[in-house]
Each structure stands twice: as C-alpha cells, then as structure tokens.
Scaffold this motif. Sequence first.
Motif, mmCIF file in Angstrom:
data_model
loop_
_atom_site.group_PDB
_atom_site.id
_atom_site.type_symbol
_atom_site.label_atom_id
_atom_site.label_comp_id
_atom_site.label_asym_id
_atom_site.label_seq_id
_atom_site.Cartn_x
_atom_site.Cartn_y
_atom_site.Cartn_z
ATOM 1 N N ASP A 37 0.811 -1.143 -0.022
ATOM 2 C CA ASP A 37 -0.091 0.031 -0.061
ATOM 3 C C ASP A 37 1.051 1.278 0.019
ATOM 4 O OD1 ASP A 37 0.918 -0.261 2.485
ATOM 5 O OD2 ASP A 37 -0.866 -0.144 3.698
ATOM 6 N N GLU A 38 2.104 1.130 -0.798
ATOM 7 C CA GLU A 38 2.856 2.458 -0.483
ATOM 8 C C GLU A 38 2.425 3.715 -1.024
ATOM 9 O OE1 GLU A 38 5.756 3.012 1.097
ATOM 10 O OE2 GLU A 38 5.897 0.645 1.860
ATOM 11 N N ILE A 39 1.788 3.498 -2.305
ATOM 12 C CA ILE A 39 1.205 4.724 -2.802
ATOM 13 C C ILE A 39 0.310 5.383 -1.910
ATOM 14 C CG2 ILE A 39 -0.048 5.730 -4.780
ATOM 15 C CD1 ILE A 39 3.007 4.873 -5.429
ATOM 16 N N LEU A 40 -0.562 4.418 -1.338
ATOM 17 C CA LEU A 40 -1.684 5.041 -0.443
ATOM 18 C C LEU A 40 -0.924 5.655 1.087
ATOM 19 C CD1 LEU A 40 -4.861 5.505 0.025
ATOM 20 C CD2 LEU A 40 -4.814 3.288 1.155
ATOM 21 N N LEU A 41 0.010 5.218 1.376
ATOM 22 C CA LEU A 41 0.803 5.780 2.481
ATOM 23 C C LEU A 41 1.404 6.923 2.028
ATOM 24 C CD1 LEU A 41 2.524 2.645 4.135
ATOM 25 C CD2 LEU A 41 0.982 4.303 5.120
ATOM 26 N N ASN A 42 1.839 7.124 0.796
ATOM 27 C CA ASN A 42 2.730 8.413 0.252
ATOM 28 C C ASN A 42 1.601 9.536 0.359
ATOM 29 O OD1 ASN A 42 5.033 7.021 -0.018
ATOM 30 N ND2 ASN A 42 4.816 7.122 -2.334
ATOM 31 N N ALA A 43 0.143 9.104 -0.252
ATOM 32 C CA ALA A 43 -0.724 10.143 -0.198
ATOM 33 C C ALA A 43 -1.257 10.528 1.298
ATOM 34 C CB ALA A 43 -2.034 9.490 -0.799
ATOM 35 N N ALA A 44 -1.264 9.724 2.348
ATOM 36 C CA ALA A 44 -1.461 9.955 3.510
ATOM 37 C C ALA A 44 -0.244 10.834 4.345
ATOM 38 C CB ALA A 44 -1.773 8.548 4.374
ATOM 39 N N ASN A 45 0.764 10.499 3.862
ATOM 40 C CA ASN A 45 2.161 11.194 4.450
ATOM 41 C C ASN A 45 1.854 12.666 4.086
ATOM 42 O OD1 ASN A 45 3.385 9.429 6.258
ATOM 43 N ND2 ASN A 45 4.529 8.430 4.529
#
Length: 169
Positions: A37-45
């Motif tokens: 889920d790295e892309i979702l984590l990037n958005a959340a960060n």
Amino acid sequence: MYPEKYEEKSLHEHILLRPDAYIGSIKEHNQPLWIFDEILLNAANNKRRDPSMDSITVKIDAVKKSISVRNNGNGVPVVKHVEKNVYIPQVVFGHHLTSSHFDDNTTGGRIGYGAKLTNIFSAKFTIETADGKNKFKQVFKENMAISSTPIVTPCQSTNKWTQVTFNLT
C-alpha cells in the motif's frame, strides 16, 4: 566451478528477480493477505506536510487493471533537483533510494523504496502533480525501464494535488 555461482545484480534486476525481499510474495493467493500500500501511504503522509489536505481518492478500474490514488494537498515541487538536474518528481518516483523521509517521524516511505517498487512492478506508471506554479506529468513503462520525457506546464496557484496511476498489466 565456484566462480560461476557468484553473481552481481543491479538493484533494479534484484527487485524484479526477488520481489519477496522487498514487497512479499507476488504469487496468487486464495487467503487474506496484507497488500502493498505504498502509494496510499505516500498520499496519507502528505497530510503531515500540508494540514489543509482533506481528501484522498482511490479509483480502481478492473477493466483497465489500473489503480489511481490522488490527494488534494500540496504537490511535489515541480523544480529541478540541484544535483541531478532533473525534476524532483522524476527523482522521487523514478530514481532508486530517494526520499524526503529519511527520518523517524513518518508513517511509511522512510527508505525510498515505496513508489519506486510500485513503479517497478507496474506495466505502466503515471505520476502527475501540481504545486501551485507548475503541473508535471511523466509516464514510466515496462517495470520502470522506459520513461517518457516529463511534460511541465504552468498552472494556477490554487492547483495543488498529486495523482499516481499504475497498471498491473
């Protein structure tokens, strides 16, 4: 006999050869698993960098086999990296081991693999971002082996967002 068994792989080759070392198994499973889920984590960060961000949109297109993740926070700065002489979004999404999170105050994405691993395991990976001055778009294909020339165009000061779209096949 012995010298032939020792090999050296580039980081990119090693990631493709041994994905389990980076993201876990890529084999089909018929049981619940954690997902990458790295892309979702990037958005959340991005919320940490921009408290005014209030939206993350995820679109899954089963027909095109694509996933898009978009946030409405400050985009990645669309300026050239001083040392690399390429745009910062190119460095962040297309160069190995790059990040702005090499610290302990981040939820994920602290080692510079995340978005690049998504890019490497995608048939097509598109990064689009707007920083309130310029809009940036670049497309990577064939597991990050091919990249288009970035398209940079001016945008309005209220135009701030980032969207990543990746196709699995």
